[in-house]
Design a protein around this motif. Structure first.
Motif, PDB file in Angstrom:
ATOM      1  N   PHE A   1      54.596  19.372  -3.044  1.00  0.00           N
ATOM      2  CA  PHE A   1      54.802  20.701  -3.620  1.00  0.00           C
ATOM      3  C   PHE A   1      56.014  20.745  -4.557  1.00  0.00           C
ATOM      4  O   PHE A   1      56.602  21.808  -4.771  1.00  0.00           O
ATOM      5  CB  PHE A   1      54.935  21.751  -2.516  1.00  0.00           C
ATOM      6  CG  PHE A   1      53.647  21.995  -1.768  1.00  0.00           C
ATOM      7  CD1 PHE A   1      52.641  22.759  -2.329  1.00  0.00           C
ATOM      8  CD2 PHE A   1      53.446  21.440  -0.525  1.00  0.00           C
ATOM      9  CE1 PHE A   1      51.448  22.990  -1.653  1.00  0.00           C
ATOM     10  CE2 PHE A   1      52.260  21.660   0.169  1.00  0.00           C
ATOM     11  CZ  PHE A   1      51.257  22.430  -0.407  1.00  0.00           C
ATOM     12  N   ARG A   2      56.348  19.612  -5.116  1.00  0.00           N
ATOM     13  CA  ARG A   2      57.486  19.551  -6.030  1.00  0.00           C
ATOM     14  C   ARG A   2      57.148  20.266  -7.346  1.00  0.00           C
ATOM     15  O   ARG A   2      55.995  20.549  -7.642  1.00  0.00           O
ATOM     16  CB  ARG A   2      57.828  18.098  -6.350  1.00  0.00           C
ATOM     17  CG  ARG A   2      56.799  17.418  -7.266  1.00  0.00           C
ATOM     18  CD  ARG A   2      57.029  15.934  -7.378  1.00  0.00           C
ATOM     19  NE  ARG A   2      56.123  15.300  -8.329  1.00  0.00           N
ATOM     20  CZ  ARG A   2      54.852  15.010  -8.096  1.00  0.00           C
ATOM     21  NH1 ARG A   2      54.323  15.332  -6.921  1.00  0.00           N
ATOM     22  NH2 ARG A   2      54.105  14.424  -9.013  1.00  0.00           N
TER      23      ARG A   2
ATOM     24  N   ASP B   1      55.140  25.765  -4.917  1.00  0.00           N
ATOM     25  CA  ASP B   1      54.323  26.946  -4.584  1.00  0.00           C
ATOM     26  C   ASP B   1      53.795  26.893  -3.161  1.00  0.00           C
ATOM     27  O   ASP B   1      52.746  27.465  -2.861  1.00  0.00           O
ATOM     28  CB  ASP B   1      53.167  27.080  -5.574  1.00  0.00           C
ATOM     29  CG  ASP B   1      52.397  25.780  -5.766  1.00  0.00           C
ATOM     30  OD1 ASP B   1      52.664  24.813  -5.021  1.00  0.00           O
ATOM     31  OD2 ASP B   1      51.525  25.724  -6.658  1.00  0.00           O
ATOM     32  N   TYR B   2      54.522  26.228  -2.260  1.00  0.00           N
ATOM     33  CA  TYR B   2      54.084  26.172  -0.871  1.00  0.00           C
ATOM     34  C   TYR B   2      54.099  27.534  -0.195  1.00  0.00           C
ATOM     35  O   TYR B   2      53.452  27.745   0.828  1.00  0.00           O
ATOM     36  CB  TYR B   2      54.956  25.197  -0.072  1.00  0.00           C
ATOM     37  CG  TYR B   2      56.420  25.546  -0.093  1.00  0.00           C
ATOM     38  CD1 TYR B   2      56.956  26.459   0.800  1.00  0.00           C
ATOM     39  CD2 TYR B   2      57.273  24.964  -1.035  1.00  0.00           C
ATOM     40  CE1 TYR B   2      58.292  26.795   0.772  1.00  0.00           C
ATOM     41  CE2 TYR B   2      58.612  25.284  -1.067  1.00  0.00           C
ATOM     42  CZ  TYR B   2      59.120  26.201  -0.173  1.00  0.00           C
ATOM     43  OH  TYR B   2      60.453  26.532  -0.207  1.00  0.00           O
ATOM     44  N   ASP B   3      54.847  28.489  -0.764  1.00  0.00           N
ATOM     45  CA  ASP B   3      54.978  29.781  -0.089  1.00  0.00           C
ATOM     46  C   ASP B   3      53.728  30.649  -0.217  1.00  0.00           C
ATOM     47  O   ASP B   3      53.699  31.760   0.304  1.00  0.00           O
ATOM     48  CB  ASP B   3      56.203  30.556  -0.594  1.00  0.00           C
ATOM     49  CG  ASP B   3      56.188  30.766  -2.103  1.00  0.00           C
ATOM     50  OD1 ASP B   3      55.257  30.267  -2.769  1.00  0.00           O
ATOM     51  OD2 ASP B   3      57.102  31.436  -2.607  1.00  0.00           O
ATOM     52  N   GLU B   4      52.667  30.141  -0.858  1.00  0.00           N
ATOM     53  CA  GLU B   4      51.408  30.884  -0.836  1.00  0.00           C
ATOM     54  C   GLU B   4      50.679  30.685   0.487  1.00  0.00           C
ATOM     55  O   GLU B   4      49.728  31.390   0.797  1.00  0.00           O
ATOM     56  CB  GLU B   4      50.496  30.456  -1.981  1.00  0.00           C
ATOM     57  CG  GLU B   4      49.786  29.138  -1.784  1.00  0.00           C
ATOM     58  CD  GLU B   4      48.693  28.905  -2.816  1.00  0.00           C
ATOM     59  OE1 GLU B   4      47.525  29.142  -2.513  1.00  0.00           O
ATOM     60  OE2 GLU B   4      49.032  28.462  -3.947  1.00  0.00           O
ATOM     61  N   PHE B   5      51.139  29.703   1.287  1.00  0.00           N
ATOM     62  CA  PHE B   5      50.474  29.381   2.539  1.00  0.00           C
ATOM     63  C   PHE B   5      51.249  29.957   3.722  1.00  0.00           C
ATOM     64  O   PHE B   5      52.428  30.298   3.596  1.00  0.00           O
ATOM     65  CB  PHE B   5      50.322  27.865   2.666  1.00  0.00           C
ATOM     66  CG  PHE B   5      49.558  27.265   1.515  1.00  0.00           C
ATOM     67  CD1 PHE B   5      48.242  27.620   1.289  1.00  0.00           C
ATOM     68  CD2 PHE B   5      50.172  26.374   0.638  1.00  0.00           C
ATOM     69  CE1 PHE B   5      47.537  27.090   0.219  1.00  0.00           C
ATOM     70  CE2 PHE B   5      49.470  25.842  -0.427  1.00  0.00           C
ATOM     71  CZ  PHE B   5      48.150  26.206  -0.647  1.00  0.00           C
TER      72      PHE B   5
ATOM     73  N   MET C   1      58.559  18.265   1.361  1.00  0.00           N
ATOM     74  CA  MET C   1      57.588  18.829   0.430  1.00  0.00           C
ATOM     75  C   MET C   1      57.983  18.842  -1.030  1.00  0.00           C
ATOM     76  O   MET C   1      57.123  18.753  -1.893  1.00  0.00           O
ATOM     77  CB  MET C   1      57.250  20.266   0.857  1.00  0.00           C
ATOM     78  CG  MET C   1      56.610  20.349   2.225  1.00  0.00           C
ATOM     79  SD  MET C   1      55.898  21.970   2.506  1.00  0.00           S
ATOM     80  CE  MET C   1      57.351  22.990   2.337  1.00  0.00           C
ATOM     81  N   THR C   2      59.247  18.984  -1.364  1.00  0.00           N
ATOM     82  CA  THR C   2      59.608  19.242  -2.766  1.00  0.00           C
ATOM     83  C   THR C   2      60.534  18.188  -3.368  1.00  0.00           C
ATOM     84  O   THR C   2      61.192  18.444  -4.369  1.00  0.00           O
ATOM     85  CB  THR C   2      60.253  20.632  -2.902  1.00  0.00           C
ATOM     86  OG1 THR C   2      61.446  20.684  -2.113  1.00  0.00           O
ATOM     87  CG2 THR C   2      59.300  21.721  -2.459  1.00  0.00           C
ATOM     88  N   GLN C   3      60.595  17.000  -2.777  1.00  0.00           N
ATOM     89  CA  GLN C   3      61.396  15.949  -3.377  1.00  0.00           C
ATOM     90  C   GLN C   3      60.775  15.508  -4.702  1.00  0.00           C
ATOM     91  O   GLN C   3      59.552  15.486  -4.849  1.00  0.00           O
ATOM     92  CB  GLN C   3      61.486  14.738  -2.446  1.00  0.00           C
ATOM     93  CG  GLN C   3      62.178  15.008  -1.128  1.00  0.00           C
ATOM     94  CD  GLN C   3      62.523  13.718  -0.408  1.00  0.00           C
ATOM     95  OE1 GLN C   3      63.327  12.938  -0.899  1.00  0.00           O
ATOM     96  NE2 GLN C   3      61.927  13.494   0.750  1.00  0.00           N
TER      97      GLN C   3
END
Length: 319
Positions: free
Chosen positions: A164-165, A179-183, A204-206
């Protein structure tokens, strides 16, 4: 055009998750059939030396450089499954493998349920989970049976912590922010080595792929850029298959679902090439079905596709 039901709920979930994650102290979710094997602290593992898949394979400079282990389901230049190859040529006592019938091809013409599922206002219910751990989706998607939820894929350690980077999408020709916060927020609770709080920068965002984040401590899969060039990535899911799975799991249904499910079957289904390659490797070495040191790259790849080999699935291949 107004937002669909799924998109409206997605926007509400994003806002709700931002509020929750800003203040919540959490514990790791329990109840998963795989939780006992969850890796808490990443550990370095030595990669396997030499070729790991026995039997004839197509010749390729790229694959030769990969030594037969850095395999990727996006690669159509791989052929493990020659029917002329016995399960073992080195051990007389090794179990022999039998062929399993593949699932039938997607139905044509489209069923009434499938047509309905393409309605922007239609949202399917969450899948049921069987006693064997597999997900059971509504018809006409019953042939799609992953045994890892999106949350389990993430929490076990996947994609080198980069999925999710922020990145530049060549499909959309624009930058894509994390955009992981859609889940659902609970999907990510406990993503920290001490298991107590949420830190997306670890799992997730590295920006740089970190094999130590992965459950099996190895790098697996090609880059997103390679998937884009191959034409596997669509505009609706610019991050690729796993993004599609997350959204499908939550109930979104689109015209791309059959294609994505067919891809999963080719990797993890009854005759999926990566699943079968792993089973053959275990059988050839007379090893335990859950020996983590047997083909960790293939195991990690299967995990990225929401599947983990089970004893029952392994035994299904034995005579």
């Amino acid at each position: 055009m107004g937002l669909s039901k799924y998109e409206r709920e997605r926007e509400a979930r994003i806002q709700r998750n931002k509020e929750i994650l800003a203040s919540l102290e959490i514990k790791t979710l329990s109840g998963s059939i795989f939780e006992q094997e969850k890796k808490v602290v990443p550990k370095k593992r030595k990669s396997e030396p030499g070729p790991v898949i026995r039997g004839p394979r197509r010749k390729s400079i790229r694959l030769a450089k990969q030594n037969g282990e850095n395999l990727d389901p996006e690669d159509d230049d791989i052929n493990f499954l020659s029917p002329k190859t016995p399960a073992s040529t080195s051990a007389q006592n090794s179990p022999q493998l039998r062929k399993l019938k593949p699932y039938p091809k997607k139905k044509t013409p489209l069923s009434a349920n499938l047509i309905q599922s393409h309605d922007a206002e239609y949202q399917a219910r969450l899948p049921n989970r069987g006693e064997d751990g597999t997900m059971h989706f509504e018809e006409p998607y019953s042939r799609f049976t992953p045994n890892l939820t999106p949350s389990e894929v993430i929490k076990l350690g996947s994609f080198g912590g980069t999925y999710f980077r922020q990145f530049y999408s060549h499909v959309l020709q624009s930058d894509i922010a994390p955009d992981y916060d859609e889940f659902p927020a609970e999907w990510f609770l406990g993503l920290r080595d001490d298991g107590t709080s949420f830190d997306p920068t670890i799992y997730m965002t590295q920006q740089k792929y970190d094999p130590d984040i992965n459950n099996y401590g190895v790098k697996a899969g090609q880059s997103l850029e390679a998937w884009e060039k191959a034409g596997w990535v669509t505009e609706q899911d610019p991050r690729g298959w796993f993004q599609w799975y997350c959204r499908f799991y939550l109930g979104r249904r689109t015209a791309d679902d059959e294609r994505q499910i067919d891809r999963w079957l080719g990797v993890c289904g009854p005759t999926g090439r990566f699943k079968t390659a792993l089973v053959k490797k275990i059988a050839n070495q007379s090893a335990s079905w859950n020996d983590r040191d047997i083909s960790p790259v293939v195991r990690q790849t299967l995990q990225h596709w929401a599947y983990r080999l089970t004893e029952a699935d392994y035994n299904a291949y034995l005579l």
